[in-house]
Write an enzyme that holds these catalytic residues in place. Structure first.
Site, PDB file in Angstrom:
ATOM      1  N   GLY A   1       0.258   9.586  -2.257  1.00 43.08           N
ATOM      2  CA  GLY A   1      -0.668   9.476  -3.067  1.00 43.08           C
ATOM      3  C   GLY A   1      -1.377   8.210  -2.942  1.00 43.08           C
ATOM      4  O   GLY A   1      -0.306   7.755  -1.413  1.00 43.08           O
TER       5      GLY A   1
ATOM      6  N   VAL B   1       0.926   5.358  -1.371  1.00 41.50           N
ATOM      7  CA  VAL B   1       2.553   6.287  -1.993  1.00 41.50           C
ATOM      8  C   VAL B   1       3.212   7.848  -1.148  1.00 41.50           C
ATOM      9  O   VAL B   1       1.877   8.190  -0.805  1.00 41.50           O
ATOM     10  CB  VAL B   1       2.909   6.556  -3.180  1.00 41.50           C
ATOM     11  CG1 VAL B   1       4.343   7.828  -4.117  1.00 41.50           C
ATOM     12  CG2 VAL B   1       1.790   5.726  -3.988  1.00 41.50           C
TER      13      VAL B   1
ATOM     14  N   GLY C   1      -2.453   3.910  -4.670  1.00 40.44           N
ATOM     15  CA  GLY C   1      -2.140   3.493  -6.086  1.00 40.44           C
ATOM     16  C   GLY C   1      -2.647   2.096  -5.619  1.00 40.44           C
ATOM     17  O   GLY C   1      -2.829   1.382  -4.167  1.00 40.44           O
TER      18      GLY C   1
ATOM     19  N   ASP D   1      -3.978  -1.702 -15.545  1.00 33.67           N
ATOM     20  CA  ASP D   1      -4.958  -0.809 -15.321  1.00 33.67           C
ATOM     21  C   ASP D   1      -4.635   0.586 -15.234  1.00 33.67           C
ATOM     22  O   ASP D   1      -4.078   1.050 -15.021  1.00 33.67           O
ATOM     23  CB  ASP D   1      -4.225  -1.286 -13.444  1.00 33.67           C
ATOM     24  CG  ASP D   1      -6.106   0.086 -12.850  1.00 33.67           C
ATOM     25  OD1 ASP D   1      -6.921  -0.056 -13.719  1.00 33.67           O
ATOM     26  OD2 ASP D   1      -5.727  -0.156 -11.477  1.00 33.67           O
TER      27      ASP D   1
ATOM     28  N   LYS E   1       6.290   3.359  -3.007  1.00 33.51           N
ATOM     29  CA  LYS E   1       5.618   2.614  -2.925  1.00 33.51           C
ATOM     30  C   LYS E   1       4.845   1.547  -1.379  1.00 33.51           C
ATOM     31  O   LYS E   1       6.247   1.104  -1.325  1.00 33.51           O
ATOM     32  CB  LYS E   1       4.554   2.617  -3.682  1.00 33.51           C
ATOM     33  CG  LYS E   1       3.455   1.304  -3.819  1.00 33.51           C
ATOM     34  CD  LYS E   1       2.989   1.580  -5.020  1.00 33.51           C
ATOM     35  CE  LYS E   1       1.219   0.848  -5.299  1.00 33.51           C
ATOM     36  NZ  LYS E   1       0.755   0.766  -6.362  1.00 33.51           N
TER      37      LYS E   1
END
Length: 822
Positions: free
Chosen positions: A53, A60, A55, A186, A75
């Site tokens: 992923g 990540v 971010g 966020d 991350k």
């Protein structure tokens, strides 16, 4: 001078990045030239596995921590310029602050720090790992396998109660962060993770800031995702915990209504929020108190919102005017009416009434099941099977209806238990309930497919009817969260999702058709689904279709084509990272290559890969039973019959635990064990296992089912080996009474055994008779190890020997007669 130093610093950074990327490129070239497997990519002690992923400001990766023997998420926040070092330090401070938050609804942070290319051990990267930043900040976090909140919402329709439950859990995570002085800044569905176990976690604090108390924050540049940003974020004003509360409210409103509340660019979104007219009525989605609470979260000015996230959640959790039983009891006690037992009893009665009402909500499973299996369809299936005219039709009809009755009863019980676990006992989340119900829905559709197949049955289907019912999905999988969570992710587009779900439904039908012996129909359907998966470019569906195609071809005896199809399934499984599909494909491939194609050395390789896939997948007792069975077959093919028996015994023990003693798989494995003992010339235990297999098959399939003949075959061979030839002859005659005229390979095998028994009895005429019957069978019924020419040659020799024997006998008798006449 200052400009020159800045330029030189930038050049040094660029050179370091170029050197890192050059190392990656050289590693890839070396891998291609010398076919050398790349070494693992490591960052310090962590082994990077694949990208999972992206971010805020970083990428990540899924990783492995060998020191603590666990998978983690890492991350990486890339920084290429020297002037970003201040941001590095800030990110590091924030990661350390988040690491101090200990709460079940906040992703745990284990480690963090700076890194550069010297900390990365990289030689060559596959496609999943390319793009690793050469330097920056790393944050090691808890790995939560599952899906983000947006994916969870779009996976299937959700009740407002389920949505609220998940959001309240996420809100508790925000509240814990606020308590630690961390403002997320966020919050959105993509930054909330719903784990396979239903656990909800807030993550990706990449834009978070440390507050100096929960009410103060210094002004910064505009950050966040426009759709969910608070009005003060749009204005660049100070951001506080109240800003997270607003973002939480937007996300909850969106989830409940199923539509995005804003359109247009950033300015248009900001204007809509300032005007405050975008919030529509929620109708029956929430109680009046809950809707009022949500509207307060979405107040224009921060000071008009709740004083804390905890206060907001307390209001959202309230039902319309209803207090829980503890509050009611407190009111009774506070009013000084303890002696008025009727009031307390009334409260208890109300609670019991509510419990009964909730339990009634969970009683609909049996009604749903009756749509596919009811008295009318039960009688129709029985009548169709009995009308086939085969000798074992009555027993098959009884066994099939009994097994379907049992399966549907267990399905209904599990449906009720899954519902009550959430609605009544409150020991299971709505997310887990959704997973279990979706699984049960798939299994109920399979029941419908089986019933429809039986209602159109021919002789071939009748023979395999019990196996078709046995092919129904294992209900235990609907209680296995790991199995449920590994289901292929579906796309968000409704049309594509519907097409892919239809494809998986077609494969369920193909599986039943193959189990019912309709291999050609199953193959045609699986191939059509595979073509559709190719058009949709959906790897998991393509791989599952290739697996079904391979199983259908193996059922037809086309083992070479089956192996090619299984390899296709493996390629798709690896590309989609579908470990369960890969394990099934390896297991089937090991059996086809090692046992059916009689290449046990190659089968051993495939089975070792199957073992690795199973270990990676985690506990799956159904696949473990298949693995043990196939390992037993492979050991037998290798001639290690003692080891074969050990593995078969382990398999049959697990099969009994999973499916019960009467399941056809148990009888099959017992027959395999008998074969292994026969190969060891240990006829006592061989007879015991063959006799038990016979009893199970006669009970479940009927006295004259073709699989019963296989048991008689083994038992005849055992008695023949023990020198008890007359008993052997009687047993093989029982087998022949079942298989003669069926035009199957079973007839050839039984006649071949009969010929051997006649030979040992010294009955040459009987042996010649069986050879003649074998030669009359078509080529496709010959076993792979028998050549027609060789059989015909043996037959000619037997006939010649029999003729010579007859002539010799006549020659010896005739002179005696002449002499007598003289």
């Amino acid at each position: 001078m200052e400009a020159e130093e800045s330029f030189e610093a930038q050049m040094r950074e660029a050179a370091r990045v170029d050197a890192f990327e050059a190392r990656q490129a050289l590693g890839r070239i070396e891998e291609q030239l010398f076919a050398r497997a790349p070494k693992p990519v490591t960052l310090g002690r962590y082994v990077l596995l694949d990208r999972c992923g992206a971010g805020s400001g970083g990428v990540v990766y899924r990783a492995y921590d060998p020191r603590l023997d666990r998978k983690v998420a890492i991350k990486l926040l890339e920084v290429r310029r020297a002037r970003d070092r201040a941001r590095d330090a800030a990110a590091l401070r924030e990661a350390r602050a988040i690491a101090r938050i200990t709460h079940t609804n906040v992703v745990a942070v284990f480690d963090c720090g700076f890194y550069d290319e010297h900390d990365l051990a990289v030689e060559a990267l596959d496609e999943r790992l390319r793009g690793i930043p050469g330097r920056g900040v790393y944050v090691v976090m808890e790995l939560i396998e599952g899906q983000d909140l947006r994916e969870w919402m779009e996976e299937r329709p959700r009740s407002s109660r389920a949505i609220l439950e998940v959001f309240v859990a996420a809100g508790r995570g925000l509240a814990a962060a606020h308590e630690a002085g961390v403002v997320h800044r966020d919050f959105k569905p993509a930054n909330v993770r719903v784990g396979l176990d239903g656990r909800v976690c807030v993550l990706d604090f990449g834009l978070a800031q440390l507050g100096r108390g929960r009410g103060r924050a210094r002004k910064r540049r505009v950050v966040g995702t426009p759709l969910y940003m608070s009005p003060e974020q749009h204005a660049g004003s100070p951001i506080t915990a109240a800003s997270d509360q607003y973002s939480f409210g937007v996300a909850l409103y969106e989830a409940l209504t199923g539509a995005r509340p804003f359109t247009g660019g950033v300015e248009a979104i900001a204007a809509s929020k300032r005007e405050g007219r975008w919030i529509g009525a929620l109708g029956e989605l929430l109680s009046a108190q809950q809707e009022a609470a949500l509207r307060r979260c979405l107040a224009l000015r921060p000071e008009e919102r709740f004083p804390s996230m905890e206060a907001a959640l307390a209001e959202l959790e309230r039902r319309s005017g209803a207090l829980d039983w503890r509050a009611r009891l407190a009111i009774v006690v506070g009013a000084g009416v303890l002696l008025l037992g009727g009031a307390v009893l009334g409260t208890v009665a109300l609670e019991r009434s509510q419990a009964r009402e909730q339990a009634l909500q969970c009683s609909g499973g049996a009604t749903r099941a009756q749509t596919v299996w009811n008295l009318e369809r039960r009688e129709a299936v029985g009548a169709r099977l009995r009308a086939s005219g085969v000798s074992y039709a009555e027993t098959t009809a009884d066994a099939v209806t009994r097994e379907l009755d049992d399966y549907v009863a267990r399905w209904s019980a599990q449906h009720r238990d899954a519902c009550e676990a959430t609605r009544v006992r409150a020991e299971q989340s709505e997310a887990i309930l959704d997973l279990r119900m979706a699984c049960l829905d798939r299994h109920l559709r399979e029941v419908g497919i089986v019933v429809d197949t039986l209602l159109e049955s021919d002789t071939e289907v009748v023979e395999n009817a019990v196996s078709a019912v046995g092919a129904l999905g294992w209900l235990g999988a609907c209680e296995d969260l790991d199995a449920l969570g590994s289901r292929a992710r579906l796309p968000r587009d409704p049309l594509a999702r519907a097409e892919i779900e239809a494809g998986f439904g077609g494969l369920a039908e193909a599986k039943i058709l193959v189990a019912a012996g309709r291999y050609d129909d199953g193959l045609t359907l699986a191939s059509a689904v595979e073509d559709e998966a190719e058009r949709l470019d959906h790897g998991p569906l393509r791989g599952a279709a290739a697996l079904r195609r391979g199983e259908a071809m193996a059922g037809r005896g086309a083992f070479e084509g089956a192996e090619a199809a299984l390899v296709d399934a493996l390629v798709s499984a690896e590309a989609a990272r579908d470990e369960r599909l890969a394990a099934e494909a390896w297991l089937t491939l090991a059996w086809v290559r090692g046992v059916e194609r009689h290449e046990p050395e190659r089968g051993e390789v495939w089975l070792r890969l199957a073992r690795a896939a199973l270990d990676a997948l985690g506990e799956d007792r159904r696949l473990e039973a298949i693995y043990l069975h196939n390992l037993g077959g492979l050991r037998s093919a290798q001639g290690d019959y003692r080891a074969s028996i050990v593995e078969y015994e382990r398999a049959v023990e697990l099969q009994r635990a999973l499916y019960g003693e009467r399941d056809p798989a148990v009888a099959q494995t017992l027959n395999h064990i008998a074969n292994a003992y026969m190969s060891l010339d240990e006829m006592g235990p061989a007879w015991t296992h063959a006799e038990r297999s016979l009893a199970l098959r006669r009970e479940s399939l009927g006295e004259e089912h073709p699989l019963v003949a296989a048991c008689y075959n083994n038992m005849a061979l055992i008695r023949d080996a023990q020198g008890r030839h007359e008993e052997a002859l009687e047993l093989i005659r029982q087998a022949l009474a079942i298989v003669v005229g069926t035009s199957t390979q079973r007839e050839f095998v039984s006649r071949m055994i009969a010929a051997q028994i006649h030979e040992h009895r010294g009955d040459q005429a009987g042996r010649v008779e069986e050879y003649a019957a074998m030669i009359a069978l078509p080529d496709e019924l010959f076993p792979f190890f028998i050549e027609r020419r060789e059989l015909e040659l043996e037959y000619a020799q037997l006939v010649e020997a029999a003729s010579s024997s007859a002539s010799s006998e006549a020659w010896r008798i005739e002179p005696s007669g002449a002499s007598s006449s003289k």
